[in-house]
Motif scaffolding. Structure first.
Motif, PDB file in Angstrom:
ATOM      1  N   LYS A   1      97.965  -6.423  -6.299  1.00  0.00           N
ATOM      2  CA  LYS A   1      99.363  -6.337  -5.885  1.00  0.00           C
ATOM      3  C   LYS A   1     100.056  -5.254  -6.700  1.00  0.00           C
ATOM      4  N   GLU A   2     101.049  -4.625  -6.123  1.00  0.00           N
ATOM      5  CA  GLU A   2     101.800  -3.614  -6.867  1.00  0.00           C
ATOM      6  C   GLU A   2     102.589  -4.237  -8.013  1.00  0.00           C
ATOM      7  N   ALA A   3     103.129  -5.443  -7.757  1.00  0.00           N
ATOM      8  CA  ALA A   3     103.924  -6.132  -8.778  1.00  0.00           C
ATOM      9  C   ALA A   3     103.569  -7.599  -8.781  1.00  0.00           C
ATOM     10  N   VAL A   4     103.574  -8.202  -9.957  1.00  0.00           N
ATOM     11  CA  VAL A   4     103.291  -9.627 -10.110  1.00  0.00           C
ATOM     12  C   VAL A   4     104.548 -10.307 -10.628  1.00  0.00           C
ATOM     13  N   THR A   5     104.961 -11.381  -9.950  1.00  0.00           N
ATOM     14  CA  THR A   5     106.131 -12.137 -10.390  1.00  0.00           C
ATOM     15  C   THR A   5     105.736 -13.589 -10.608  1.00  0.00           C
ATOM     16  N   MET A   6     106.695 -14.426 -10.954  1.00  0.00           N
ATOM     17  CA  MET A   6     106.411 -15.845 -11.160  1.00  0.00           C
ATOM     18  C   MET A   6     105.875 -16.457  -9.871  1.00  0.00           C
ATOM     19  N   THR A   7     104.798 -17.216  -9.970  1.00  0.00           N
ATOM     20  CA  THR A   7     104.220 -17.902  -8.816  1.00  0.00           C
ATOM     21  C   THR A   7     104.026 -19.363  -9.153  1.00  0.00           C
ATOM     22  N   ASP A   8     103.673 -20.138  -8.139  1.00  0.00           N
ATOM     23  CA  ASP A   8     103.433 -21.568  -8.359  1.00  0.00           C
ATOM     24  C   ASP A   8     102.244 -21.806  -9.282  1.00  0.00           C
ATOM     25  N   GLU A   9     101.350 -20.796  -9.389  1.00  0.00           N
ATOM     26  CA  GLU A   9     100.177 -20.941 -10.232  1.00  0.00           C
ATOM     27  C   GLU A   9     100.531 -20.896 -11.713  1.00  0.00           C
ATOM     28  N   MET A  10     101.705 -20.362 -12.014  1.00  0.00           N
ATOM     29  CA  MET A  10     102.112 -20.225 -13.407  1.00  0.00           C
ATOM     30  C   MET A  10     102.924 -21.444 -13.827  1.00  0.00           C
ATOM     31  N   SER A  11     102.362 -22.234 -14.690  1.00  0.00           N
ATOM     32  CA  SER A  11     103.034 -23.457 -15.129  1.00  0.00           C
ATOM     33  C   SER A  11     104.255 -23.127 -15.971  1.00  0.00           C
ATOM     34  N   GLU A  12     105.289 -23.951 -15.842  1.00  0.00           N
ATOM     35  CA  GLU A  12     106.519 -23.729 -16.594  1.00  0.00           C
ATOM     36  C   GLU A  12     106.367 -24.057 -18.080  1.00  0.00           C
ATOM     37  N   GLU A  13     105.197 -24.582 -18.451  1.00  0.00           N
ATOM     38  CA  GLU A  13     105.002 -24.906 -19.871  1.00  0.00           C
ATOM     39  C   GLU A  13     104.908 -23.640 -20.712  1.00  0.00           C
ATOM     40  N   TYR A  14     104.583 -22.525 -20.115  1.00  0.00           N
ATOM     41  CA  TYR A  14     104.496 -21.281 -20.867  1.00  0.00           C
ATOM     42  C   TYR A  14     105.886 -20.698 -21.054  1.00  0.00           C
ATOM     43  N   ALA A  15     106.183 -20.300 -22.252  1.00  0.00           N
ATOM     44  CA  ALA A  15     107.522 -19.815 -22.548  1.00  0.00           C
ATOM     45  C   ALA A  15     107.730 -18.371 -22.106  1.00  0.00           C
ATOM     46  N   LEU A  16     106.678 -17.560 -22.185  1.00  0.00           N
ATOM     47  CA  LEU A  16     106.835 -16.139 -21.889  1.00  0.00           C
ATOM     48  C   LEU A  16     105.676 -15.655 -21.029  1.00  0.00           C
ATOM     49  N   TYR A  17     106.000 -14.927 -19.952  1.00  0.00           N
ATOM     50  CA  TYR A  17     104.998 -14.364 -19.051  1.00  0.00           C
ATOM     51  C   TYR A  17     105.033 -12.845 -19.137  1.00  0.00           C
ATOM     52  N   ILE A  18     103.877 -12.235 -19.391  1.00  0.00           N
ATOM     53  CA  ILE A  18     103.765 -10.782 -19.356  1.00  0.00           C
ATOM     54  C   ILE A  18     102.816 -10.445 -18.215  1.00  0.00           C
ATOM     55  N   ASN A  19     103.350  -9.863 -17.158  1.00  0.00           N
ATOM     56  CA  ASN A  19     102.618  -9.666 -15.914  1.00  0.00           C
ATOM     57  C   ASN A  19     102.385  -8.189 -15.610  1.00  0.00           C
ATOM     58  N   PHE A  20     101.178  -7.880 -15.131  1.00  0.00           N
ATOM     59  CA  PHE A  20     100.837  -6.511 -14.757  1.00  0.00           C
ATOM     60  C   PHE A  20     100.283  -6.480 -13.334  1.00  0.00           C
ATOM     61  N   GLY A  21     100.896  -5.655 -12.466  1.00  0.00           N
ATOM     62  CA  GLY A  21     100.349  -5.366 -11.156  1.00  0.00           C
ATOM     63  C   GLY A  21      99.731  -3.979 -11.190  1.00  0.00           C
ATOM     64  N   SER A  22      99.489  -3.390 -10.033  1.00  0.00           N
ATOM     65  CA  SER A  22      98.871  -2.063 -10.011  1.00  0.00           C
ATOM     66  C   SER A  22      99.856  -0.957 -10.367  1.00  0.00           C
TER      67      SER A  22
END
Length: 263
Positions: free
Chosen positions: A97-118
């Motif tokens: 994907k060009e961009a990755v955002t919050m999805t249902d697969e990402m549990s809310e227990e994680y405080a910080l998400y660092i996401n990389f798309g293409s």
């Protein structure tokens, strides 16, 4: 009195608080610094070292565990999806994907998400019921150099360790400040009682008296954090608070047992 003698007396002998508070300024300040360092080692260094050892070190992580990656002509490519959690930070790479955002697969227990798309990246903070906040986002050309690959990641390992050391110092300073503030708050209530005993302690000595009294609370809190919060934080805080108050009153009661009469 050595540091470990101070530590033992702080936990098991409240009657020693007055002697500890009247000790030399160098010994008392050293106690604050060393306790902050020890608590930081327990809550930051040990968990971080366990995670790093879990993936065999950064060199093994970057060169073997992580997928082959490259960044050319503004496009980031990875041979497969990559998902990793370090403490409360979650790394997610999906170049399909060009961009990755919050999805249902990402549990809310994680405080910080660092996401990389293409082509794009995002850094998102999860705030539970309050929702999520995007801290940063943009094109990968803003943060990755042309020709970026796994070998370049390996070259950054010294910088990563330098960053971890800086984080450790920040944690240690933060803990020292937190417990000093806690001690100052306690001092507001303890000082009027102490004054009834012919001002046996000065204001600054009363502060150190309270700091020694919170030792058990800070130790239990740090152990619980290092073990992944086996006991809910608020319960640990309550236990620590009541033990601290109990120690303070036992210390004050020791004055009466030695025939120190109120003025």
């Amino acid at each position: 009195m050595s540091f470990f003698e101070q530590l033992a007396a702080s936990i098991t002998k409240p009657s020693k608080y007055f002697a500890l508070a009247k000790d030399s300024l160098r010994h008392k300040n050293t106690y604050i610094i060393v306790t902050a360092i020890i608590m930081s080692i327990m809550t930051f260094v040990i968990p971080a070292a366990a995670v790093i050892a879990g993936f065999g070190g950064f060199n093994n992580l970057f060169s073997k565990s992580m997928p082959a990656m490259s960044f050319e002509d503004g496009v980031f490519k990875a041979s497969k999806h990559f998902d990793m959690e370090i403490s409360s930070v979650h790394f997610y790479v999906d170049t399909s994907k060009e961009a990755v955002t919050m999805t249902d697969e990402m549990s809310e227990e994680y405080a910080l998400y660092i996401n990389f798309g293409s082509k794009k990246y995002s850094i998102i903070m999860s705030q539970g019921d309050e929702g999520n906040v995007t801290l940063a986002s943009g094109n990968l050309t803003e943060i990755l150099p042309e020709g970026f690959d796994n070998d370049m990641l390996v070259q950054t390992i010294p910088l990563i360790y330098a960053g971890l050391f800086f984080d450790f110092l920040v944690v240690a300073i933060g803990k020292a400040i937190n417990y000093m503030i806690y001690s100052l708050i306690l001092m507001i209530f303890v000082l009027p009682i102490i004054k009834k005993y012919d001002n046996i302690l000065t204001v600054s000595e009363c502060f150190y008296f309270c700091y020694f009294a919170v030792t058990f609370a800070m130790l239990v809190e740090s152990i619980n954090q290092a073990l992944g919060y086996l006991i809910p934080s608020f319960i640990v805080l309550i236990i620590g608070f009541f033990f601290t108050v109990r120690c303070i009153f036992k210390a004050i009661a020791s004055l009466d047992s030695t025939n120190a009469e109120p003025s």
